[in-house]
Write a protein that holds these residues in place. Structure first.
Motif, PDB file in Angstrom:
ATOM      1  N   CYS A  25      33.271  34.600  34.463  1.00  0.00           N
ATOM      2  CA  CYS A  25      33.055  35.652  35.460  1.00  0.00           C
ATOM      3  C   CYS A  25      32.881  37.005  34.775  1.00  0.00           C
ATOM      4  O   CYS A  25      33.703  37.392  33.939  1.00  0.00           O
ATOM      5  CB  CYS A  25      34.235  35.695  36.430  1.00  0.00           C
ATOM      6  SG  CYS A  25      34.080  36.976  37.693  1.00  0.00           S
ATOM      7  N   ARG A  27      33.121  39.783  36.306  1.00  0.00           N
ATOM      8  CA  ARG A  27      34.020  40.742  36.952  1.00  0.00           C
ATOM      9  C   ARG A  27      35.443  40.643  36.401  1.00  0.00           C
ATOM     10  O   ARG A  27      36.022  41.627  35.993  1.00  0.00           O
ATOM     11  CB  ARG A  27      34.044  40.514  38.465  1.00  0.00           C
ATOM     12  CG  ARG A  27      34.944  41.500  39.207  1.00  0.00           C
ATOM     13  CD  ARG A  27      35.117  41.188  40.668  1.00  0.00           C
ATOM     14  NE  ARG A  27      33.858  41.274  41.382  1.00  0.00           N
ATOM     15  CZ  ARG A  27      33.687  40.871  42.627  1.00  0.00           C
ATOM     16  NH1 ARG A  27      34.694  40.344  43.301  1.00  0.00           N
ATOM     17  NH2 ARG A  27      32.519  40.969  43.220  1.00  0.00           N
ATOM     18  N   THR A  32      35.445  29.099  34.877  1.00  0.00           N
ATOM     19  CA  THR A  32      35.398  28.087  35.924  1.00  0.00           C
ATOM     20  C   THR A  32      34.664  26.857  35.415  1.00  0.00           C
ATOM     21  O   THR A  32      33.662  26.970  34.732  1.00  0.00           O
ATOM     22  CB  THR A  32      34.642  28.639  37.163  1.00  0.00           C
ATOM     23  OG1 THR A  32      35.303  29.808  37.633  1.00  0.00           O
ATOM     24  CG2 THR A  32      34.573  27.618  38.276  1.00  0.00           C
ATOM     25  N   VAL A  38      30.574  30.683  42.914  1.00  0.00           N
ATOM     26  CA  VAL A  38      31.271  31.951  42.714  1.00  0.00           C
ATOM     27  C   VAL A  38      32.484  31.706  41.821  1.00  0.00           C
ATOM     28  O   VAL A  38      32.920  30.574  41.632  1.00  0.00           O
ATOM     29  CB  VAL A  38      31.725  32.587  44.050  1.00  0.00           C
ATOM     30  CG1 VAL A  38      30.528  32.966  44.911  1.00  0.00           C
ATOM     31  CG2 VAL A  38      32.675  31.676  44.796  1.00  0.00           C
ATOM     32  N   CYS A  39      33.066  32.772  41.316  1.00  0.00           N
ATOM     33  CA  CYS A  39      34.257  32.675  40.478  1.00  0.00           C
ATOM     34  C   CYS A  39      35.403  32.067  41.280  1.00  0.00           C
ATOM     35  O   CYS A  39      35.678  32.500  42.408  1.00  0.00           O
ATOM     36  CB  CYS A  39      34.640  34.059  39.969  1.00  0.00           C
ATOM     37  SG  CYS A  39      36.205  34.111  39.066  1.00  0.00           S
ATOM     38  N   ASP A  46      29.033  37.172  39.759  1.00  0.00           N
ATOM     39  CA  ASP A  46      28.466  37.505  38.459  1.00  0.00           C
ATOM     40  C   ASP A  46      28.977  36.507  37.411  1.00  0.00           C
ATOM     41  O   ASP A  46      29.963  36.757  36.712  1.00  0.00           O
ATOM     42  CB  ASP A  46      28.840  38.935  38.074  1.00  0.00           C
ATOM     43  CG  ASP A  46      28.247  39.359  36.744  1.00  0.00           C
ATOM     44  OD1 ASP A  46      27.236  38.764  36.316  1.00  0.00           O
ATOM     45  OD2 ASP A  46      28.803  40.281  36.116  1.00  0.00           O
ATOM     46  N   LEU A  47      28.305  35.360  37.311  1.00  0.00           N
ATOM     47  CA  LEU A  47      28.741  34.292  36.424  1.00  0.00           C
ATOM     48  C   LEU A  47      27.702  34.039  35.343  1.00  0.00           C
ATOM     49  O   LEU A  47      26.510  34.119  35.594  1.00  0.00           O
ATOM     50  CB  LEU A  47      28.953  33.005  37.223  1.00  0.00           C
ATOM     51  CG  LEU A  47      29.953  33.081  38.365  1.00  0.00           C
ATOM     52  CD1 LEU A  47      29.884  31.814  39.207  1.00  0.00           C
ATOM     53  CD2 LEU A  47      31.352  33.292  37.830  1.00  0.00           C
TER      54      LEU A  47
END
Length: 136
Positions: A25, A27, A32, A38-39, A46-47
């Motif tokens: 991520c 952020r 993950t 998504v995270c 933002d991955l």
């Protein structure tokens, strides 16, 4: 629409090449695996794809005595904390499901995979199971 940085097919292709891929991520920095939109930690989109170490530690397990199509029961499913942080589920191989004990918790494992045919040939989707092998 933004493209996924790591599709399930790219994740499988990485495993076929001996590489475990995850997402980091931008952020919060959490990692993950397997792929997600998504995270898993903060929900941020933002991955970026990054390679992960193919090893981890067993945190818990269960013995499956009645499995779904494509799996021969009994077998052991383990929850493994990867060396890079995320937790993943997979099959613990090389151990008799009828003899496994709590002593496997905390043991280190290497991560691999197994592909299996679709339960319904018309759907055409090949399945994937992460696999774990005891290292010590």
């Amino acid at each position: 629409m933004k493209a996924y940085p790591l599709t399930f097919n790219a994740f499988k292709d990485g495993l076929r090449q001996g590489q475990l891929l995850g997402l980091e991520c931008g952020r919060c920095g959490a990692v993950t695996a397997p792929p997600n939109g998504v995270c898993a930690s903060c929900g941020g989109p933002d991955l970026k794809t990054r390679p992960l170490k193919n090893e981890g530690t067993i945190r818990t397990f269960t013995v499956i005595r009645v499995g779904p199509v494509g799996f021969k029961a009994p077998y052991v499913v383990a929850l493994v904390e990867l060396a890079d942080g995320p937790f993943v589920l997979g099959n613990l191989e090389g151990i008799d499901p009828n003899q496994v004990t709590l002593e496997v918790i905390g043991r280190r494992v290497s991560v691999g995979h197994r592909l299996y045919p679709p339960p319904d040939p018309e759907c055409g989707v090949e399945g994937l199971a992460l696999t774990f092998t005891l290292m010590d």
